[in-house]
Motif scaffolding. Structure first.
Motif, PDB file in Angstrom:
ATOM      1  N   UNK A 129      10.256   7.345   4.343  1.00 28.76           N
ATOM      2  CA  UNK A 129       9.338   8.367   3.497  1.00 28.76           C
ATOM      3  C   UNK A 129      10.034   9.511   3.891  1.00 28.76           C
ATOM      4  N   UNK A 130       9.963  10.503   3.311  1.00 33.94           N
ATOM      5  CA  UNK A 130      10.464  12.036   3.540  1.00 33.94           C
ATOM      6  C   UNK A 130       9.436  12.327   4.444  1.00 33.94           C
ATOM      7  N   UNK A 131       9.921  13.222   5.677  1.00 31.66           N
ATOM      8  CA  UNK A 131       9.428  13.337   6.708  1.00 31.66           C
ATOM      9  C   UNK A 131       8.066  14.644   6.333  1.00 31.66           C
ATOM     10  N   UNK A 132       8.625  15.408   5.429  1.00 30.83           N
ATOM     11  CA  UNK A 132       7.617  16.500   5.368  1.00 30.83           C
ATOM     12  C   UNK A 132       6.387  15.924   4.545  1.00 30.83           C
ATOM     13  N   UNK A 133       6.543  14.853   3.526  1.00 32.52           N
ATOM     14  CA  UNK A 133       5.439  14.201   2.968  1.00 32.52           C
ATOM     15  C   UNK A 133       4.337  13.674   4.201  1.00 32.52           C
ATOM     16  N   UNK A 134       5.373  13.064   5.031  1.00 32.14           N
ATOM     17  CA  UNK A 134       4.556  12.194   5.971  1.00 32.14           C
ATOM     18  C   UNK A 134       3.889  13.233   6.953  1.00 32.14           C
ATOM     19  N   UNK A 135       4.439  14.200   7.198  1.00 30.15           N
ATOM     20  CA  UNK A 135       3.911  15.242   8.044  1.00 30.15           C
ATOM     21  C   UNK A 135       2.471  15.688   7.350  1.00 30.15           C
ATOM     22  N   UNK A 136       2.586  16.040   6.401  1.00 36.57           N
ATOM     23  CA  UNK A 136       1.394  16.718   5.647  1.00 36.57           C
ATOM     24  C   UNK A 136       0.368  15.650   5.540  1.00 36.57           C
ATOM     25  N   UNK A 137       0.412  14.561   5.284  1.00 36.77           N
ATOM     26  CA  UNK A 137      -0.633  13.338   5.210  1.00 36.77           C
ATOM     27  C   UNK A 137      -0.969  13.120   6.687  1.00 36.77           C
ATOM     28  N   UNK A 138       0.114  13.015   7.586  1.00 33.25           N
ATOM     29  CA  UNK A 138      -0.257  12.661   9.069  1.00 33.25           C
ATOM     30  C   UNK A 138      -1.317  14.016   9.608  1.00 33.25           C
ATOM     31  N   UNK A 151       2.452   5.186  10.876  1.00 33.48           N
ATOM     32  CA  UNK A 151       3.702   5.913  11.543  1.00 33.48           C
ATOM     33  C   UNK A 151       4.886   5.122  11.541  1.00 33.48           C
ATOM     34  N   UNK A 152       5.136   3.755  12.135  1.00 36.61           N
ATOM     35  CA  UNK A 152       6.181   2.871  12.095  1.00 36.61           C
ATOM     36  C   UNK A 152       6.737   2.743  10.520  1.00 36.61           C
ATOM     37  N   UNK A 153       5.809   2.327  10.071  1.00 39.99           N
ATOM     38  CA  UNK A 153       6.145   1.748   8.589  1.00 39.99           C
ATOM     39  C   UNK A 153       6.753   3.014   7.722  1.00 39.99           C
ATOM     40  N   UNK A 205       0.747  -1.038   0.068  1.00 32.40           N
ATOM     41  CA  UNK A 205      -0.019   0.104   0.032  1.00 32.40           C
ATOM     42  C   UNK A 205       0.811   1.150   0.146  1.00 32.40           C
ATOM     43  N   UNK A 206       2.139   1.405   0.708  1.00 30.66           N
ATOM     44  CA  UNK A 206       2.846   2.468   0.891  1.00 30.66           C
ATOM     45  C   UNK A 206       3.723   2.882  -0.486  1.00 30.66           C
ATOM     46  N   UNK A 207       4.157   1.633  -1.152  1.00 28.87           N
ATOM     47  CA  UNK A 207       4.770   1.616  -2.382  1.00 28.87           C
ATOM     48  C   UNK A 207       3.986   2.108  -3.437  1.00 28.87           C
ATOM     49  N   UNK A 208       2.623   1.736  -3.347  1.00 33.07           N
ATOM     50  CA  UNK A 208       1.695   2.207  -4.475  1.00 33.07           C
ATOM     51  C   UNK A 208       1.162   3.484  -4.421  1.00 33.07           C
ATOM     52  N   UNK A 209       0.854   3.839  -2.899  1.00 29.66           N
ATOM     53  CA  UNK A 209       0.143   5.055  -2.960  1.00 29.66           C
ATOM     54  C   UNK A 209       0.961   6.016  -2.238  1.00 29.66           C
TER      55      UNK A 209
END
Length: 208
Positions: free
Chosen positions: A136-145, A128-130, A105-109
């Motif tokens: 994953x770049x943190x800025x991308x993760x932070x926006x989605x989070x 979060x852990x995965x 799911x992470x690789x695809x989306x």
């Protein structure tokens, strides 16, 4: 004891803290019933004025965002050995099959997996852990989070709160309708009996 019945026994501040902590720990990667606690608390807020739904939604959102961020940091530092350790501790949730599904799911989306993962019980624990393990770049993760936390936690609180209010008003309406119906049935039955009794009186007199 049912979750909502237990929540009714604790003060509002404790409910806010409980929701934030449980959702935070679940987002961090610990399998806990965060969604059940949130839904029960929002429903309780619709029935009791002591619990503010806005504060409740804010606490749930904060717990989701902070918990996911901590999970990301742990995953980034621990790497794949962390997933192997979690698989031994929580084989039901962190089995190899579940991890493989989450990775696909992470690789695809990408960051969308973090956002929509909020609405899926399995990905909500993994997100979060995965994301940290997969670097994953943190800025991308932070926006989605942040966006996912606001939409999921705030949206769930709002929807359940208003559903609870509507349901309570309908139940009250049905109770009044039931009372009116019972009175009408009682009055109608009494009038019918009286009418039959009046008709029966001449017949009885004639028979005598």
């Amino acid at each position: 004891m049912h979750v909502q019945e237990w929540l009714e026994t604790v003060p509002a501040v404790a409910v806010y803290a409980l929701v934030g902590v449980v959702i935070g720990l679940e987002s961090l990667g610990i399998p806990l019933p965060g969604e059940i606690i949130l839904v029960s608390s929002a429903l309780l807020a619709s029935q009791h004025g002591d619990i503010d739904p806005v504060v409740l939604g804010a606490c749930a959102t904060a717990g989701a965002i902070i918990g996911d961020s901590i999970g990301y940091a742990i995953g980034r530092k621990g790497g794949r050995p962390l997933l192997a350790w979690l698989g031994k501790k929580f084989p039901r949730h962190f089995s190899e099959g579940h991890i493989a599904t989450a990775e696909r799911s992470f690789e695809k989306w990408g960051m969308w997996a973090v956002f929509f993962g909020r609405f899926v019980a399995l990905l909500r624990i993994f997100a979060g852990p995965l994301a940290g393990v997969l670097r994953m770049p943190y800025w991308k993760f932070l926006i989605a989070n942040v966006l996912g936390g606001i939409v999921w936690a705030g949206g769930t609180t709002a929807v359940i709160y208003y559903v609870g209010i509507v349901a309570e008003s309908w139940l009250k309406r049905f109770s009044w309708l039931g009372l009116v119906a019972a009175v009408l049935v009682g009055v109608t039955s009494m009038l019918v009996i009286k009418r039959k009794a009046k008709k029966a009186q001449p017949v009885a007199a004639a028979a005598e």
